[in-house]
Design a protein around this motif. Structure first.
Motif, PDB file in Angstrom:
ATOM      1  N   HIS A  83       0.833  -1.209   0.000  1.00 27.45           N
ATOM      2  CA  HIS A  83       0.000   0.000   0.000  1.00 27.45           C
ATOM      3  C   HIS A  83       0.870   1.263   0.000  1.00 27.45           C
ATOM      4  CE1 HIS A  83      -2.644  -2.932   2.494  1.00 27.45           C
ATOM      5  NE2 HIS A  83      -2.800  -3.164   1.211  1.00 27.45           N
ATOM      6  N   VAL A  84       1.923   1.240   0.808  1.00 32.46           N
ATOM      7  CA  VAL A  84       2.836   2.388   0.859  1.00 32.46           C
ATOM      8  C   VAL A  84       3.531   2.563  -0.481  1.00 32.46           C
ATOM      9  CG1 VAL A  84       4.930   3.289   1.937  1.00 32.46           C
ATOM     10  CG2 VAL A  84       3.166   2.204   3.354  1.00 32.46           C
ATOM     11  N   GLN A  85       3.960   1.462  -1.079  1.00 31.26           N
ATOM     12  CA  GLN A  85       4.652   1.537  -2.360  1.00 31.26           C
ATOM     13  C   GLN A  85       3.730   2.092  -3.447  1.00 31.26           C
ATOM     14  OE1 GLN A  85       8.038   0.846  -2.982  1.00 31.26           O
ATOM     15  NE2 GLN A  85       7.400   2.003  -4.811  1.00 31.26           N
ATOM     16  N   ALA A  86       2.458   1.686  -3.415  1.00 31.56           N
ATOM     17  CA  ALA A  86       1.504   2.206  -4.404  1.00 31.56           C
ATOM     18  C   ALA A  86       1.348   3.715  -4.254  1.00 31.56           C
ATOM     19  CB  ALA A  86       0.152   1.512  -4.232  1.00 31.56           C
ATOM     20  N   ALA A  87       1.301   4.190  -3.014  1.00 31.70           N
ATOM     21  CA  ALA A  87       1.194   5.635  -2.789  1.00 31.70           C
ATOM     22  C   ALA A  87       2.428   6.353  -3.324  1.00 31.70           C
ATOM     23  CB  ALA A  87       1.006   5.904  -1.293  1.00 31.70           C
ATOM     24  N   GLN A  88       3.596   5.769  -3.094  1.00 29.14           N
ATOM     25  CA  GLN A  88       4.822   6.389  -3.596  1.00 29.14           C
ATOM     26  C   GLN A  88       4.850   6.401  -5.123  1.00 29.14           C
ATOM     27  OE1 GLN A  88       7.068   8.000  -1.721  1.00 29.14           O
ATOM     28  NE2 GLN A  88       5.703   7.518   0.017  1.00 29.14           N
ATOM     29  N   ASN A  89       4.343   5.340  -5.732  1.00 21.45           N
ATOM     30  CA  ASN A  89       4.289   5.297  -7.205  1.00 21.45           C
ATOM     31  C   ASN A  89       3.355   6.371  -7.747  1.00 21.45           C
ATOM     32  OD1 ASN A  89       6.015   3.109  -7.134  1.00 21.45           O
ATOM     33  ND2 ASN A  89       4.396   1.582  -7.419  1.00 21.45           N
ATOM     34  N   LEU A  90       2.241   6.592  -7.056  1.00 19.80           N
ATOM     35  CA  LEU A  90       1.308   7.640  -7.483  1.00 19.80           C
ATOM     36  C   LEU A  90       1.942   9.018  -7.344  1.00 19.80           C
ATOM     37  CD1 LEU A  90      -2.000   6.233  -5.922  1.00 19.80           C
ATOM     38  CD2 LEU A  90      -1.422   6.341  -8.356  1.00 19.80           C
ATOM     39  N   LEU A  91       2.705   9.216  -6.274  1.00 19.16           N
ATOM     40  CA  LEU A  91       3.424  10.483  -6.103  1.00 19.16           C
ATOM     41  C   LEU A  91       4.443  10.675  -7.221  1.00 19.16           C
ATOM     42  CD1 LEU A  91       4.231  10.745  -2.267  1.00 19.16           C
ATOM     43  CD2 LEU A  91       2.938  12.403  -3.622  1.00 19.16           C
ATOM     44  N   ALA A  92       5.229   9.630  -7.455  1.00 18.34           N
ATOM     45  CA  ALA A  92       6.287   9.726  -8.470  1.00 18.34           C
ATOM     46  C   ALA A  92       5.715   9.945  -9.864  1.00 18.34           C
ATOM     47  CB  ALA A  92       7.144   8.460  -8.442  1.00 18.34           C
ATOM     48  N   GLY A  93       4.540   9.386 -10.121  1.00 22.02           N
ATOM     49  CA  GLY A  93       3.937   9.522 -11.437  1.00 22.02           C
ATOM     50  C   GLY A  93       3.112  10.787 -11.616  1.00 22.02           C
ATOM     51  N   GLY A  94       3.089  11.628 -10.602  1.00 25.16           N
ATOM     52  CA  GLY A  94       2.327  12.878 -10.711  1.00 25.16           C
ATOM     53  C   GLY A  94       0.831  12.701 -10.514  1.00 25.16           C
ATOM     54  N   ASN A  95       0.423  11.549  -9.989  1.00 23.93           N
ATOM     55  CA  ASN A  95      -1.011  11.300  -9.776  1.00 23.93           C
ATOM     56  C   ASN A  95      -1.442  11.586  -8.337  1.00 23.93           C
ATOM     57  OD1 ASN A  95      -1.768  10.195 -12.425  1.00 23.93           O
ATOM     58  ND2 ASN A  95      -0.297   8.581 -11.896  1.00 23.93           N
ATOM     59  N   ALA A  96      -0.482  12.013  -7.509  1.00 25.88           N
ATOM     60  CA  ALA A  96      -0.796  12.344  -6.124  1.00 25.88           C
ATOM     61  C   ALA A  96       0.152  13.437  -5.669  1.00 25.88           C
ATOM     62  CB  ALA A  96      -0.662  11.111  -5.225  1.00 25.88           C
ATOM     63  N   TYR A  97      -0.165  14.073  -4.565  1.00 28.40           N
ATOM     64  CA  TYR A  97       0.685  15.154  -4.051  1.00 28.40           C
ATOM     65  C   TYR A  97       0.550  15.240  -2.545  1.00 28.40           C
ATOM     66  CZ  TYR A  97      -3.717  17.807  -4.084  1.00 28.40           C
ATOM     67  OH  TYR A  97      -5.014  18.226  -3.884  1.00 28.40           O
ATOM     68  N   LYS A  98       1.558  15.878  -1.941  1.00 30.90           N
ATOM     69  CA  LYS A  98       1.559  16.068  -0.498  1.00 30.90           C
ATOM     70  C   LYS A  98       0.757  17.323  -0.153  1.00 30.90           C
ATOM     71  CE  LYS A  98       6.036  13.758  -0.037  1.00 30.90           C
ATOM     72  NZ  LYS A  98       7.467  13.896   0.318  1.00 30.90           N
ATOM     73  N   CYS A  99      -0.140  17.182   0.796  1.00 29.62           N
ATOM     74  CA  CYS A  99      -1.009  18.290   1.205  1.00 29.62           C
ATOM     75  C   CYS A  99      -0.680  18.664   2.650  1.00 29.62           C
ATOM     76  CB  CYS A  99      -2.472  17.899   1.070  1.00 29.62           C
ATOM     77  SG  CYS A  99      -3.619  19.143   1.706  1.00 29.62           S
ATOM     78  N   PHE A 100      -0.297  19.939   2.853  1.00 23.85           N
ATOM     79  CA  PHE A 100       0.141  20.404   4.168  1.00 23.85           C
ATOM     80  C   PHE A 100      -0.936  21.215   4.886  1.00 23.85           C
ATOM     81  CE2 PHE A 100       3.817  19.718   1.518  1.00 23.85           C
ATOM     82  CZ  PHE A 100       4.731  19.086   2.347  1.00 23.85           C
ATOM     83  N   CYS A 101      -2.148  21.252   4.341  1.00 19.15           N
ATOM     84  CA  CYS A 101      -3.228  22.013   4.968  1.00 19.15           C
ATOM     85  C   CYS A 101      -3.562  21.409   6.334  1.00 19.15           C
ATOM     86  CB  CYS A 101      -4.466  22.003   4.087  1.00 19.15           C
ATOM     87  SG  CYS A 101      -4.235  22.861   2.511  1.00 19.15           S
ATOM     88  N   THR A 102      -3.721  22.272   7.320  1.00 18.87           N
ATOM     89  CA  THR A 102      -4.059  21.792   8.656  1.00 18.87           C
ATOM     90  C   THR A 102      -5.554  21.564   8.762  1.00 18.87           C
ATOM     91  OG1 THR A 102      -4.418  23.989   9.575  1.00 18.87           O
ATOM     92  CG2 THR A 102      -2.153  23.139   9.608  1.00 18.87           C
ATOM     93  N   LYS A 103      -5.937  20.842   9.795  1.00 17.92           N
ATOM     94  CA  LYS A 103      -7.356  20.588  10.033  1.00 17.92           C
ATOM     95  C   LYS A 103      -8.107  21.895  10.230  1.00 17.92           C
ATOM     96  CE  LYS A 103     -10.536  18.038  13.065  1.00 17.92           C
ATOM     97  NZ  LYS A 103     -11.419  19.205  13.273  1.00 17.92           N
ATOM     98  N   GLU A 104      -7.495  22.825  10.952  1.00 16.81           N
ATOM     99  CA  GLU A 104      -8.141  24.113  11.193  1.00 16.81           C
ATOM    100  C   GLU A 104      -8.370  24.864   9.887  1.00 16.81           C
ATOM    101  OE1 GLU A 104      -6.506  22.424  14.686  1.00 16.81           O
ATOM    102  OE2 GLU A 104      -5.479  22.949  12.797  1.00 16.81           O
ATOM    103  N   GLU A 105      -7.395  24.822   9.004  1.00 16.23           N
ATOM    104  CA  GLU A 105      -7.536  25.496   7.708  1.00 16.23           C
ATOM    105  C   GLU A 105      -8.648  24.856   6.877  1.00 16.23           C
ATOM    106  OE1 GLU A 105      -2.902  26.962   7.024  1.00 16.23           O
ATOM    107  OE2 GLU A 105      -3.555  24.988   6.321  1.00 16.23           O
ATOM    108  N   LEU A 106      -8.703  23.533   6.905  1.00 13.19           N
ATOM    109  CA  LEU A 106      -9.740  22.834   6.129  1.00 13.19           C
ATOM    110  C   LEU A 106     -11.123  23.116   6.699  1.00 13.19           C
ATOM    111  CD1 LEU A 106      -7.931  19.403   5.606  1.00 13.19           C
ATOM    112  CD2 LEU A 106      -8.265  21.206   3.911  1.00 13.19           C
ATOM    113  N   ASP A 107     -11.229  23.162   8.034  1.00 14.31           N
ATOM    114  CA  ASP A 107     -12.521  23.462   8.658  1.00 14.31           C
ATOM    115  C   ASP A 107     -12.984  24.867   8.295  1.00 14.31           C
ATOM    116  OD1 ASP A 107     -12.612  20.984   9.823  1.00 14.31           O
ATOM    117  OD2 ASP A 107     -11.865  21.653  11.788  1.00 14.31           O
ATOM    118  N   GLU A 108     -12.065  25.794   8.278  1.00 18.80           N
ATOM    119  CA  GLU A 108     -12.412  27.184   7.938  1.00 18.80           C
ATOM    120  C   GLU A 108     -12.898  27.280   6.493  1.00 18.80           C
ATOM    121  OE1 GLU A 108     -10.335  31.630   7.729  1.00 18.80           O
ATOM    122  OE2 GLU A 108      -9.283  29.959   8.697  1.00 18.80           O
ATOM    123  N   LYS A 109     -12.227  26.582   5.593  1.00 17.02           N
ATOM    124  CA  LYS A 109     -12.645  26.586   4.187  1.00 17.02           C
ATOM    125  C   LYS A 109     -14.009  25.940   4.018  1.00 17.02           C
ATOM    126  CE  LYS A 109      -7.915  26.459   2.364  1.00 17.02           C
ATOM    127  NZ  LYS A 109      -6.917  25.690   1.587  1.00 17.02           N
TER     128      LYS A 109
END
Length: 494
Positions: A83-109
């Motif tokens: 499962h971890v390897q699949a996530a890394q493959n998606l990141l490497a292939g440009g199909n996923a990205y790292k999201c640094f938004c905090t819970k507070e920021e998401l709740d506000e949005k």
């Protein structure tokens, strides 16, 4: 058709309930129908709630229902690296990205979107961060999740469902969804797809509550370069208040083990569960395993939810009347020797079993079951309602007491006299017992029914039952004489 491979992937966070059992049954039927394979996969990634007790309960429930599997049980946690390897493959292939938004920021949005009455969903803040920006945030130690990058396409995602037909969902309605938590653990959406790809699952047969996952998982299949399985979403099982049946909301009354312990036959429960949301297209309601495998098709699954008419407050009819009727049918039609083995377990549990029933009194034992089974609903009834056939210690049910069946002031003396006459019979059978009973009634100038109904109650504790004279000969002369000689011991002490 491709090689059929289906799976049943329960979460071990509680017992096997009837909704899960029905999902397992439908997958089992489909696999058997097409000479395919059923894979049992325990999705135990929720380590805080998963327990060995739940795993054992699930396996025990499936075995009791006789729903055998061909591969497994596999455990999802064993494939965490995949499962971890699949996530890394998606990141490497440009199909996923790292999201640094905090819970507070998401709740506000989310609150802003609700206030502005716009679409509530992730707005893609971190979707287009540059590699340098990502590195800078990582160096600052800011936690992140991994989100799948939903393609920016116009139009709709379309797939064909074997139950519901063509399903469409606009790409614009699908937000970039999380596939890995901030603690590094992949979520169900990704794990499930990775496992299905590895296990070569050809058909995903599950409840309609998973439909919101399906479009997102289709995107994961595409991004991972895997062909899609066929999807089939079954109607849900609801209670009378139209709530989804669940372990948390409904308690033990929806547990498979509850019905086993109450004395239901496993195939009767399977037969009933299949009919919850599936229509054979005929008036037939009772199917053997072979018949059901032969006629089952996904296309005859209903598109609307089914109702499980359980009655938790009713001690006698505590569950769906249709389930009780199906169980009664199987009790009456099952092979007597098989019934004898099943009832034996119950009699032993109630400490009513006599080893003589296994050999020297086997014929009597089976004939007795055959005599009394027509009025029983479950296997437990043989040990409760039928207790008087296997023990001299039994209670009189309330119904005949309320009807004053035993309240005639002379009944004790009448039965003492009848007991003596029965004891004097050189041949004790249906004919002589009936003749003796009717002769006494004539002498007493009373209706024979007074003696007959009273005897049934005294001898069995029940107001209704088989023919009274069948009961007499089944119990035997000695037991009948003894029980009729002093019926006052059965009267309530009031």
């Amino acid at each position: 058709m491709v090689d059929v491979r289906v799976r049943f992937p329960p979460s071990p966070t509680g017992y096997l309930h009837i909704g899960g059992a029905r999902t397992a049954l439908i997958n089992w039927l489909f696999a058997k129908k097409h000479n395919g394979k059923l894979i049992l996969r325990i999705e135990d990634t929720d380590t805080e709630r998963s327990t060995q007790e739940s795993i054992d309960g699930i396996l025990e429930g499936l075995r009791w229902l006789d729903l055998d599997w061909d591969e497994g049980p596999y455990f999802q946690t064993e494939f965490a690296n995949d499962h971890v390897q699949a996530a890394q493959n998606l990141l490497a292939g440009g199909n996923a990205y790292k999201c640094f938004c905090t819970k507070e920021e998401l709740d506000e949005k989310r609150e802003q979107a609700l206030a502005q009455k716009t679409t509530v969903g992730y707005d893609g803040t971190c979707r287009n961060l540059t590699p340098e920006q990502v590195t800078a945030k990582e160096q600052q130690g800011i936690p992140y999740v991994i989100r799948f990058k939903v393609p920016k396409r116009k139009g709709t995602l379309v797939y064909h469902d074997k139950v519901l037909g063509t399903i469409e969902r606009a790409y614009s309605e699908i937000e970039d969804f999380v596939i890995v938590r901030s603690n590094g653990k992949p979520l169900y959406l990704l794990c499930n797809v990775v496992d299905d790809i590895r296990d070569r699952i050809s058909h995903v047969i599950r409840g309609q509550d998973h439909m919101t996952n399906t479009t997102r998982q289709i995107l994961l299949y595409e991004a991972l370069g895997s062909p899609l399985p066929v999807f089939a979403h079954m109607p849900l099982t609801l209670d009378l208040q139209k709530r989804k049946i669940s372990k948390r909301s409904h308690g033990e009354v929806v547990a498979v083990q509850f019905y086993r312990d109450k004395g239901f036959l496993p195939w009767a429960l399977c037969n009933f569960l299949c009919l919850l949301g599936w229509n054979p297209g005929t008036e037939q309601e009772f199917f053997s395993r072979e018949e059901l495998i032969e006629v089952f098709t996904l296309e005859r699954m209903s598109k609307v939810n089914s109702v499980f008419n359980y009655r938790p407050g009713d001690q006698k009819f505590f569950t769906d009347p249709k389930l009780i009727a199906i169980n009664e049918h199987y009790l009456r039609t099952i092979d007597t020797e098989v019934l004898g083995q099943l009832v034996e377990e119950k009699l032993k549990a109630y400490e009513l079993w006599d080893d003589s029933y296994a050999v020297e009194r086997r014929d009597w034992y089976l004939a007795t079951l055959d005599l009394i089974k027509d009025r029983f609903h479950t296997l437990n009834d043989f040990a409760s309602l039928g207790r008087a056939y296997f023990s001299d210690s039994y209670d009189i049910e309330e119904k005949p007491l309320k009807k004053n069946v035993l309240k005639h002031p002379d009944l004790v003396q009448w039965f003492k006299e009848l007991s003596k006459r029965f004891a004097d019979l050189s041949t004790f059978n249906q004919e002589t017992a009936e003749q003796t009973t009717r002769e006494l009634a004539d002498e007493l100038a009373i209706k024979p029914g007074i003696l007959i109904n009273g005897m049934r109650t005294v001898l069995t504790g029940q107001l209704a039952g088989p023919s009274m004279f069948d009961i007499l000969t089944t119990l035997g002369q000695d037991k009948v004489v003894m029980r009729l000689s002093d019926i006052s011991r059965l009267y309530p002490s009031t």
